[in-house]
Design a protein around this motif. Structure first.
Motif, PDB file in Angstrom:
ATOM      1  N   ASP A 128      41.096  68.787  59.350  1.00  0.00           N
ATOM      2  CA  ASP A 128      41.479  69.693  58.218  1.00  0.00           C
ATOM      3  C   ASP A 128      40.522  70.363  57.320  1.00  0.00           C
ATOM      4  OD1 ASP A 128      44.432  68.999  58.655  1.00  0.00           O
ATOM      5  OD2 ASP A 128      44.128  67.200  57.403  1.00  0.00           O
ATOM      6  N   TRP A 146      43.451  74.308  51.551  1.00  0.00           N
ATOM      7  CA  TRP A 146      44.397  73.706  51.060  1.00  0.00           C
ATOM      8  C   TRP A 146      44.202  73.676  49.362  1.00  0.00           C
ATOM      9  CZ3 TRP A 146      41.421  70.248  47.752  1.00  0.00           C
ATOM     10  CH2 TRP A 146      39.971  70.010  48.308  1.00  0.00           C
ATOM     11  N   TYR A 198      49.243  70.961  49.129  1.00  0.00           N
ATOM     12  CA  TYR A 198      48.285  70.342  49.888  1.00  0.00           C
ATOM     13  C   TYR A 198      46.904  69.799  49.227  1.00  0.00           C
ATOM     14  CZ  TYR A 198      50.971  72.829  53.652  1.00  0.00           C
ATOM     15  OH  TYR A 198      51.750  73.123  54.551  1.00  0.00           O
ATOM     16  N   SER A 218      41.710  64.012  58.956  1.00  0.00           N
ATOM     17  CA  SER A 218      41.026  64.845  57.861  1.00  0.00           C
ATOM     18  C   SER A 218      40.250  65.536  57.950  1.00  0.00           C
ATOM     19  CB  SER A 218      41.166  63.792  56.609  1.00  0.00           C
ATOM     20  OG  SER A 218      42.248  63.382  56.226  1.00  0.00           O
TER      21      SER A 218
END
Lengths: 131, 121
Positions: free
Chosen positions: B88, A15, A21, B85
């Motif tokens: 992620d 990210w 991001y 998250s």
């Protein structure tokens, strides 16, 4: 055991390569601060239930410089949560049709911010009245 | 005939949405009052959160309800967001990810509920 050691592409820090991001990770991470505040409030209920001495200890702890700094960080993070929460509103709410026209996304976002400020002001006035 | 298991996702999503809304509307002013204004005596009297006052607030039906709903929704909102998250950042859905998020929210909910009950009415 297998002798093959296939190449695995590392995805860590993916990210960081795109500002879009980076912002996404920042606004998602506000949840950590919301969770921290839920825990601060929960400790408050524990101390309040434990009696006056425990509650006064809680108030003393809330007065410490470390706690004040921590709450300033919480405030900044949760204000940012509120800001982005309404900013993403046009993406997360179903379209609102008024008089046969779709409500402008910009109007939804600004409306959300106005309501948030209004709720904060009214809440403060109520607490001020109670105190 | 294949039977379909109803997904529990809407429940968690609803708590995420409601909690996010409550945190957006009430979060900043709550943090300001409890964590900054009252501790340093800014704008509000220093005894605004004294024991008798907070006890009365937490024993009042509306005050108790507000405290519970705030803690409950903040906890489940953040649990859901952190759960997704974690994916992620490479911690994928599983027992560990669920324990770290929904597990913490469940524990927080129970502690708050029990203590708000003990505080009385």
């Amino acid at each position: 055991m297998s002798k093959r050691r296939p190449y695995v592409r590392s995805k860590s820090g993916w990210w960081k390569k795109d500002p879009y991001y980076v912002e996404y990770m920042v606004h998602e991470s506000t949840a950590l601060f919301v969770a921290a505040y839920a825990i601060v409030l929960t400790i408050g209920t524990v101390c309040l239930a434990a009696g006056e001495a425990a509650w006064n200890g809680y108030l003393e702890a809330m007065k410490s410089p470390l706690s004040i700094i921590f709450h300033l960080i919480l405030l900044a993070a949760i204000v940012y949560h509120a800001f982005t929460w309404f900013k993403l509103f046009p993406l997360t709410t179903p379209p609102v049709v008024l008089g046969g026209k779709k409500l402008e996304p910009e109007l939804i976002v600004r409306g959300g911010w106005v309501v948030a400020v209004g709720v904060a002001v009214v809440s403060f006035v109520i607490v001020w009245g109670l105190a | 005939m294949k039977t379909y298991k109803r997904s529990n996702a809407p429940i968690f999503w609803l708590l995420f949405g409601a909690g996010g809304m409550m945190a957006a509307l009430f979060g900043p002013i709550m943090v300001f009052i409890t964590g900054i204004a009252v501790p340093i005596g800014l704008l509000l009297p220093a005894d605004a959160m004294s024991y008798p006052k907070m006890l009365a607030f937490a024993q009042n039906f509306i005050g108790k309800g507000f405290l519970f709903v705030a803690i409950f929704l903040f906890a489940w909102h953040s649990a859901h967001r952190i759960f997704h998250s974690l994916h992620d950042v490479g911690i994928h859905r599983g027992v560990l990810a669920k324990a770290l998020t929904y597990g913490v929210a469940a524990v927080v909910t129970v502690i708050a509920a029990v203590n708000l009950w003990v505080i009385g009415f």
